[in-house]
Design an enzyme around this catalytic site. Structure first.
Site, PDB file in Angstrom:
ATOM      1  N   LYS A  35     -15.151   4.132  63.462  1.00  0.00           N
ATOM      2  CA  LYS A  35     -14.170   4.787  62.576  1.00  0.00           C
ATOM      3  C   LYS A  35     -14.867   5.286  61.306  1.00  0.00           C
ATOM      4  CE  LYS A  35     -13.029   0.190  60.852  1.00  0.00           C
ATOM      5  NZ  LYS A  35     -12.084  -0.935  60.993  1.00  0.00           N
ATOM      6  N   ARG A 131      -1.313  -7.712  58.291  1.00  0.00           N
ATOM      7  CA  ARG A 131      -1.579  -6.300  58.031  1.00  0.00           C
ATOM      8  C   ARG A 131      -1.014  -5.475  59.184  1.00  0.00           C
ATOM      9  NH1 ARG A 131      -7.729  -4.140  57.509  1.00  0.00           N
ATOM     10  NH2 ARG A 131      -7.679  -4.771  59.707  1.00  0.00           N
ATOM     11  N   TYR A 254     -24.582  10.900  30.155  1.00  0.00           N
ATOM     12  CA  TYR A 254     -23.225  10.863  29.582  1.00  0.00           C
ATOM     13  C   TYR A 254     -22.977   9.576  28.816  1.00  0.00           C
ATOM     14  CZ  TYR A 254     -21.802  14.947  32.312  1.00  0.00           C
ATOM     15  OH  TYR A 254     -21.681  16.202  32.825  1.00  0.00           O
ATOM     16  N   MET A 302     -22.273  13.557  38.631  1.00  0.00           N
ATOM     17  CA  MET A 302     -21.764  14.018  39.922  1.00  0.00           C
ATOM     18  C   MET A 302     -22.903  14.413  40.874  1.00  0.00           C
ATOM     19  SD  MET A 302     -19.154  17.157  40.756  1.00  0.00           S
ATOM     20  CE  MET A 302     -17.878  16.553  39.672  1.00  0.00           C
TER      21      MET A 302
HETATM   22  C1  LIG Z   1     -12.862  -1.964  61.458  1.00  0.00           C
HETATM   23  C2  LIG Z   1     -12.436  -2.919  62.522  1.00  0.00           C
HETATM   24  C3  LIG Z   1     -13.396  -3.634  63.244  1.00  0.00           C
HETATM   25  C4  LIG Z   1     -14.878  -3.588  62.916  1.00  0.00           C
HETATM   26  O1  LIG Z   1     -15.098  -4.378  61.781  1.00  0.00           O
HETATM   27  P1  LIG Z   1     -16.593  -4.611  61.221  1.00  0.00           P
HETATM   28  O2  LIG Z   1     -16.405  -5.560  60.095  1.00  0.00           O
HETATM   29  O3  LIG Z   1     -17.069  -3.282  60.762  1.00  0.00           O
HETATM   30  O4  LIG Z   1     -17.378  -5.134  62.345  1.00  0.00           O
HETATM   31  C5  LIG Z   1     -12.960  -4.440  64.281  1.00  0.00           C
HETATM   32  N1  LIG Z   1     -11.636  -4.526  64.578  1.00  0.00           N
HETATM   33  C6  LIG Z   1     -10.696  -3.868  63.897  1.00  0.00           C
HETATM   34  C7  LIG Z   1      -9.273  -4.011  64.271  1.00  0.00           C
HETATM   35  C8  LIG Z   1     -11.055  -3.055  62.841  1.00  0.00           C
HETATM   36  O5  LIG Z   1     -10.116  -2.402  62.150  1.00  0.00           O
END
Ligand SMILES: *Cc1c(COP(=O)(O)O)cnc(C)c1O
Length: 358
Positions: A35, A131, A254, A302
């Site tokens: 992801k 969650r 800055y 930036m």
């Molecule tokens: C992002 C995610 C993972 C991977 O987690 P890592 O800490 O990057 O290994 C696994 N399962 C779910 C449901 C996630 O959202």
């Protein structure tokens, strides 16, 4: 011409880390989580490269899954958050995606969608992180509904997610695991509980499917220090574009956050928060310039940042700078900046060209 801020991505490191993940859970199937643009590494190139070595890929949303399909990935792809509407169920079917069903709403969407073929599903149970996932007391009913729906080809896996897996010996892990296992066991389906931190800290919960993400980038989910078993895949680089002498007592950048305590030599590097380098990095955050550590001196802008190269006579315009990578752990930079490596990697912006080596 090209901007010197670049991210070298070592694809063979990704494969090495994949083997490490597999060795932590012998016999388990592996869903590689890619992801957020494969944690900033480039979802299409990374996804295509590792797909032959994994059982499935995991993404956060439909757009990411479609990007993988466009890249030619034919492996199963799991939508980790499930479909966000009835339309997404239909699109997911068109792209042959697997749904992680996380709520009764999503079960209803699946039941009601007019799809040409049934979809493979996972079921997510909320064992205590609060969650996503169906509540423990509804889990068996949810599983039955899925198994009875003609739009569900197969309920393949039952999964959950831990809140505190990065803490060794967290009592919440055994509580979550007990709740989950007690609820899921009667379903007699393959189980999935382990992200990267769980694999390292609680390998007993690897079960049938593991879901590593961050560890595949070669960085430890647990410690600021580099894990010698892993190979960091990304090296973030730029180069020095300007050098000047700054007299004692004069400020740099800055707000003049940094004031020269001695007559100093300051190098300006072409990378900044617009590239994803954290603006919150304080003075003293290390960089590597021509092989030598040099600290940040002054606020990150930036497009540029400034480093103190006093006494480093070999540093000149064009000198290479490494912001993080194999020799400078991203977790360490994150620690200086008050965040975690995950955030730094995923924030490397589109302006930074990814150069792939395998
Ligand atoms: C992002 C995610 C993972 C991977 O987690 P890592 O800490 O990057 O290994 C696994 N399962 C779910 C449901 C996630 O959202």
């Amino acid at each position: 011409m090209s901007r010197p801020a670049t991210a070298d991505i070592d694809l063979s490191a990704y494969l090495h880390n994949l083997r490490v993940a597999k060795s932590l859970a012998p016999g388990a199937r592996i869903l590689a989580v890619v992801k957020a643009n494969a944690y900033g590494h480039g979802i299409q190139t990374v996804g295509k490269h590792i797909a032959p070595y994994v059982d499935a890929l995991g993404v956060a949303c439909l757009e990411e899954a479609v990007a993988l399909r466009w890249a030619g990935v034919n492996q199963p792809i799991l939508l980790l958050e499930g479909p966000l509407s009835i339309e997404e169920v239909i699109e997911a079917e068109q792209h042959k995606l697997t749904l992680n069903i996380c709520s009764e709403h999503q079960i209803s969407w699946l039941e009601e969608a007019h799809v040409t073929a049934p979809l493979t599903c996972w079921l997510k149970i909320d064992s205590g992180m609060h969650r996503l996932g169906v509540p423990l007391h509804n889990a068996r009913k949810a599983a039955r509904r899925l198994q009875e729906s003609s739009n569900c080809r197969d309920l393949e896996v039952v999964c959950t997610h831990f809140a505190c897996a990065d803490e060794p010996e967290s009592p919440s892990i055994s509580t979550q695991a007990e709740h989950f296992l007690r609820t899921a066991a009667p379903l007699q389906l393959p189980l999935s509980m382990a992200n990267s931190a769980t694999l390292f800290n609680y390998p007993q919960y690897a079960k049938q499917w593991i879901r590593p993400g961050y560890l595949l980038t070669g960085n430890s989910p647990l410690s600021v220090k580099r894990d010698p078993r892993l190979k960091p895949a990304m090296t973030l680089r730029s180069s020095v574009i300007s050098i000047r002498e700054v007299e004692r007592g004069h400020g740099v950048g800055y707000g003049y956050r940094w004031i020269a305590q001695r007559n100093s030599r300051i190098a300006t590097v072409a990378i900044g928060y617009g590239d994803g380098y954290p603006r919150s990095a304080p003075d003293g955050t290390p960089t590597i310039v021509s092989g030598t550590i040099a600290p940040i001196a002054g606020r990150v802008s930036m497009d540029m940042l400034t480093i103190d190269v006093t006494g480093l006579d070999h540093v000149d315009i064009g000198s290479p700078v490494t912001l993080w990578g194999q020799d400078m752990n991203v977790n360490e930079i994150a620690d200086h900046a008050g965040t975690i490596g995950y955030e730094l990697l995923t924030r490397v912006s589109g302006r930074v060209a990814r150069n792939y080596v395998s």
